[in-house]
Motif scaffolding. Structure first.
Motif, PDB file in Angstrom:
ATOM      1  N   PRO A  16      68.802  78.099  53.220  1.00  0.00           N
ATOM      2  CA  PRO A  16      68.416  78.323  54.624  1.00  0.00           C
ATOM      3  C   PRO A  16      69.349  79.367  55.209  1.00  0.00           C
ATOM      4  O   PRO A  16      70.554  79.315  54.983  1.00  0.00           O
ATOM      5  CB  PRO A  16      68.656  76.942  55.258  1.00  0.00           C
ATOM      6  N   GLU A  20      72.362  85.742  58.763  1.00  0.00           N
ATOM      7  CA  GLU A  20      73.324  85.731  57.656  1.00  0.00           C
ATOM      8  C   GLU A  20      73.453  87.091  56.972  1.00  0.00           C
ATOM      9  O   GLU A  20      73.800  87.148  55.795  1.00  0.00           O
ATOM     10  CB  GLU A  20      72.918  84.666  56.623  1.00  0.00           C
ATOM     11  N   ASP A  49      65.488  81.706  59.020  1.00  0.00           N
ATOM     12  CA  ASP A  49      65.198  80.815  60.143  1.00  0.00           C
ATOM     13  C   ASP A  49      65.108  81.593  61.453  1.00  0.00           C
ATOM     14  O   ASP A  49      65.856  81.348  62.396  1.00  0.00           O
ATOM     15  CB  ASP A  49      66.307  79.738  60.197  1.00  0.00           C
ATOM     16  N   LYS A  80      68.360  74.248  61.001  1.00  0.00           N
ATOM     17  CA  LYS A  80      68.579  74.175  59.555  1.00  0.00           C
ATOM     18  C   LYS A  80      67.669  73.132  58.889  1.00  0.00           C
ATOM     19  O   LYS A  80      67.155  73.357  57.793  1.00  0.00           O
ATOM     20  CB  LYS A  80      70.054  73.833  59.279  1.00  0.00           C
ATOM     21  N   ASP A 100      74.104  76.169  51.285  1.00  0.00           N
ATOM     22  CA  ASP A 100      74.368  77.004  52.461  1.00  0.00           C
ATOM     23  C   ASP A 100      74.526  78.477  52.083  1.00  0.00           C
ATOM     24  O   ASP A 100      75.048  78.811  51.017  1.00  0.00           O
ATOM     25  CB  ASP A 100      75.639  76.525  53.168  1.00  0.00           C
ATOM     26  N   ALA A 101      74.126  79.338  53.004  1.00  0.00           N
ATOM     27  CA  ALA A 101      74.126  80.788  52.755  1.00  0.00           C
ATOM     28  C   ALA A 101      75.514  81.394  52.651  1.00  0.00           C
ATOM     29  O   ALA A 101      75.681  82.507  52.163  1.00  0.00           O
ATOM     30  CB  ALA A 101      73.357  81.481  53.886  1.00  0.00           C
ATOM     31  N   ASP A 102      76.516  80.669  53.131  1.00  0.00           N
ATOM     32  CA  ASP A 102      77.865  81.250  53.109  1.00  0.00           C
ATOM     33  C   ASP A 102      78.575  81.040  51.778  1.00  0.00           C
ATOM     34  O   ASP A 102      79.684  81.532  51.584  1.00  0.00           O
ATOM     35  CB  ASP A 102      78.716  80.662  54.253  1.00  0.00           C
ATOM     36  N   ARG A 128      82.599  66.414  49.855  1.00  0.00           N
ATOM     37  CA  ARG A 128      83.951  66.953  50.055  1.00  0.00           C
ATOM     38  C   ARG A 128      84.926  65.828  50.319  1.00  0.00           C
ATOM     39  O   ARG A 128      86.116  66.064  50.499  1.00  0.00           O
ATOM     40  CB  ARG A 128      83.943  67.901  51.261  1.00  0.00           C
ATOM     41  N   ARG A 143      88.205  70.328  61.697  1.00  0.00           N
ATOM     42  CA  ARG A 143      86.876  70.072  61.133  1.00  0.00           C
ATOM     43  C   ARG A 143      86.918  68.891  60.171  1.00  0.00           C
ATOM     44  O   ARG A 143      85.976  68.116  60.071  1.00  0.00           O
ATOM     45  CB  ARG A 143      86.359  71.322  60.421  1.00  0.00           C
ATOM     46  N   GLY A 168      76.313  70.807  52.494  1.00  0.00           N
ATOM     47  CA  GLY A 168      75.038  71.502  52.280  1.00  0.00           C
ATOM     48  C   GLY A 168      74.837  71.892  50.832  1.00  0.00           C
ATOM     49  O   GLY A 168      74.663  73.090  50.532  1.00  0.00           O
ATOM     50  N   PHE A 189      70.959  69.826  62.517  1.00  0.00           N
ATOM     51  CA  PHE A 189      71.916  69.537  61.456  1.00  0.00           C
ATOM     52  C   PHE A 189      71.933  68.061  61.040  1.00  0.00           C
ATOM     53  O   PHE A 189      72.427  67.732  59.968  1.00  0.00           O
ATOM     54  CB  PHE A 189      73.319  69.963  61.882  1.00  0.00           C
ATOM     55  N   ASP A 192      70.323  65.923  57.318  1.00  0.00           N
ATOM     56  CA  ASP A 192      70.885  65.390  56.064  1.00  0.00           C
ATOM     57  C   ASP A 192      70.932  63.862  56.108  1.00  0.00           C
ATOM     58  O   ASP A 192      70.656  63.193  55.126  1.00  0.00           O
ATOM     59  CB  ASP A 192      72.322  65.888  55.846  1.00  0.00           C
ATOM     60  N   GLY A 218      82.977  82.691  59.832  1.00  0.00           N
ATOM     61  CA  GLY A 218      81.688  83.052  60.422  1.00  0.00           C
ATOM     62  C   GLY A 218      80.735  81.882  60.589  1.00  0.00           C
ATOM     63  O   GLY A 218      79.529  82.082  60.711  1.00  0.00           O
ATOM     64  N   THR A 219      81.279  80.641  60.591  1.00  0.00           N
ATOM     65  CA  THR A 219      80.393  79.484  60.770  1.00  0.00           C
ATOM     66  C   THR A 219      79.565  79.607  62.049  1.00  0.00           C
ATOM     67  O   THR A 219      80.051  80.098  63.065  1.00  0.00           O
ATOM     68  CB  THR A 219      81.185  78.152  60.800  1.00  0.00           C
ATOM     69  N   LYS A 220      78.326  79.159  61.964  1.00  0.00           N
ATOM     70  CA  LYS A 220      77.441  79.199  63.139  1.00  0.00           C
ATOM     71  C   LYS A 220      77.454  77.850  63.858  1.00  0.00           C
ATOM     72  O   LYS A 220      76.837  77.690  64.896  1.00  0.00           O
ATOM     73  CB  LYS A 220      76.001  79.500  62.714  1.00  0.00           C
TER      74      LYS A 220
END
Ligand SMILES: Nc1nc2c(ncn2[C@@H]2O[C@H](COP(=O)(O)OP(=O)(O)O[C@H]3O[C@H](CO)[C@@H](O)[C@H](O)[C@@H]3O)[C@@H](O)[C@H]2O)c(=O)[nH]1
Length: 253
Positions: A16, A20, A49, A80, A100-102, A128, A143, A168, A189, A192, A218-220
Motif C-alpha cells: 500500500p 511514497e 492510495d 491503509k 509497508d512501502a518504506d 517487533r 513510538r 505491516g 490503521f 490490522d 518520513g513516516t506518514k
C-alpha cells in the motif's frame, strides 16, 4: 489448520502506498531483485492510495521494465486498510503478503513468514515485540512506548495473545485472505486488529514471528491523531461484533 507445506507457491507481494515517491523506488528495486532470485513465481501489486505526488507515475514507469509489477490505483485517499484490502482482492497468489512501502521490514524477512506457513500457519504476522537474538528493532523510544500501550489495549479489547498487531508485514494463504478480507470494515490503521480478530473467530491458525524492523524517516503516521483514531476503530470492532455486523461468524461475544 489448512494444508501442509506449500511448494513453489505463486506469491503476491502487496504494497500500500500513499505519497511514497521518495521512499518507494529503492524499496521496489530491492523487492524485485530479491524475488527474481527466488525459485517461486511472484507478482508485486502496488496499491496507490490516491496519492497527490508521483507515486503512480513512478510505478507505471517501472512496469515497463518489470512484468511482475502491477498497479492498483484508487481514485482518492481511502486509508491503509482500504488499500491493503484492495490489493488482497486484486492479488492472484496462493500466498499473499503485504508490506509497508518504506521497507521498514526488509523483504528478506519473508523467509520467516514462509517458514511459519510451512509449519502450518494460515496467517503469519511479523512482530517487533517478540524477543529473538536474530532480530533488531530500531525505532524512537516514544513510538515503542505507544506501541506497547496500544498492544496492551488490543489484547484486552480485541485479540488476546498478540504482541504486535501493527507490524505491516503479514502473510495470508489465499483461502484465508478470501474469507477474511471481504468481511473487513475498517479502512484506517486499525484494520490490522480487525483482520486478527476475524482470523481468530474464523478459526485460522495465526502465528506471530519476530522480524527485523527499523523506523524509516518520513513516516506518514501522526502519533496522537492516528492513535486516537485507531482506538476508535478497535472499539468499533467490538461494537460491530456485538451487533452482529460481521454476519455469520462463530463466537460472537
Ligand atoms: N499514512 C498513511 N499511510 C498509508 C495510507 N494508505 C496507505 N498507506 C501506507 O501505509 C504504510 C505505513 O505508513 P508509514 O508512513 O510507513 O508509517 P509507519 O510509521 O512506518 O507505520 C507504522 O504504524 C502503522 C500504524 O499502526 C502501521 O500500519 C505500519 O505497519 C507501521 O507499523 C506505508 O506503506 C504507507 O504508504 C494512508 O492513507 N495514510
Amino acid at each position: 489448520m489448512s494444508g501442509g507445506p506449500v511448494k513453489t507457491p505463486f506469491l503476491s507481494f502487496i504494497i500500500p502506498a500513499y505519497n511514497e515517491e521518495q521512499r518507494l523506488p529503492s524499496y521496489l528495486e530491492r523487492v524485485i531483485g530479491f524475488f527474481a532470485g527466488q525459485s517461486y513465481s511472484f507478482e508485486i501489486v502496488v496499491v496507490d492510495d490516491g496519492s497527490s505526488d508521483g507515486t503512480a507515475a513512478l510505478v507505471k514507469a517501472l512496469m515497463a521494465q518489470h512484468s511482475c509489477l502491477r498497479l492498483e490505483a484508487l481514485d482518492r485517499n481511502r486509508g491503509k486498510g482500504f488499500a491493503v484490502k484492495t490489493g488482497m482482492s486484486a492479488a492472484k497468489g496462493q500466498l499473499r503478503v503485504f508490506a509497508d512501502a518504506d521497507g521498514a521490514t526488509p523483504v528478506e524477512e519473508i523467509r520467516r513468514l514462509l517458514d511459519a506457513r510451512e509449519q502450518g500457519a494460515d496467517i503469519a504476522i511479523g512482530s517487533r515485540a517478540m524477543r529473538s537474538d536474530e532480530c533488531i528493532v530500531q525505532g524512537r523510544v516514544h513510538r515503542k512506548i505507544m506501541g506497547t500501550v496500544f498492544n496492551g489495549l488490543i489484547r484486552a479489547l480485541a485479540v488476546r495473545g498478540i504482541h504486535d498487531s501493527q507490524c505491516g508485514f503479514k502473510l495470508f494463504t489465499a483461502s484465508a485472505a478470501e474469507d477474511i478480507f471481504p468481511r473487513q470494515r475498517i479502512t484506517g490503521f486499525g484494520f490490522d486488529v480487525e483482520l486478527l480478530f476475524l482470523a481468530r473467530r474464523l478459526g485460522y491458525v495465526v502465528v506471530e514471528v519476530p522480524v527485523n524492523w527499523s523506523d524509516v524517516e518520513g513516516t506518514k503516521v501522526r502519533l496522537v491523531r492516528d492513535s486516537f483514531r485507531m482506538l476508535g476503530e478497535v472499539l468499533r470492532i467490538r461494537f460491530t461484533n456485538l451487533t452482529g455486523g460481521y454476519g455469520d461468524i462463530p463466537g460472537k461475544t
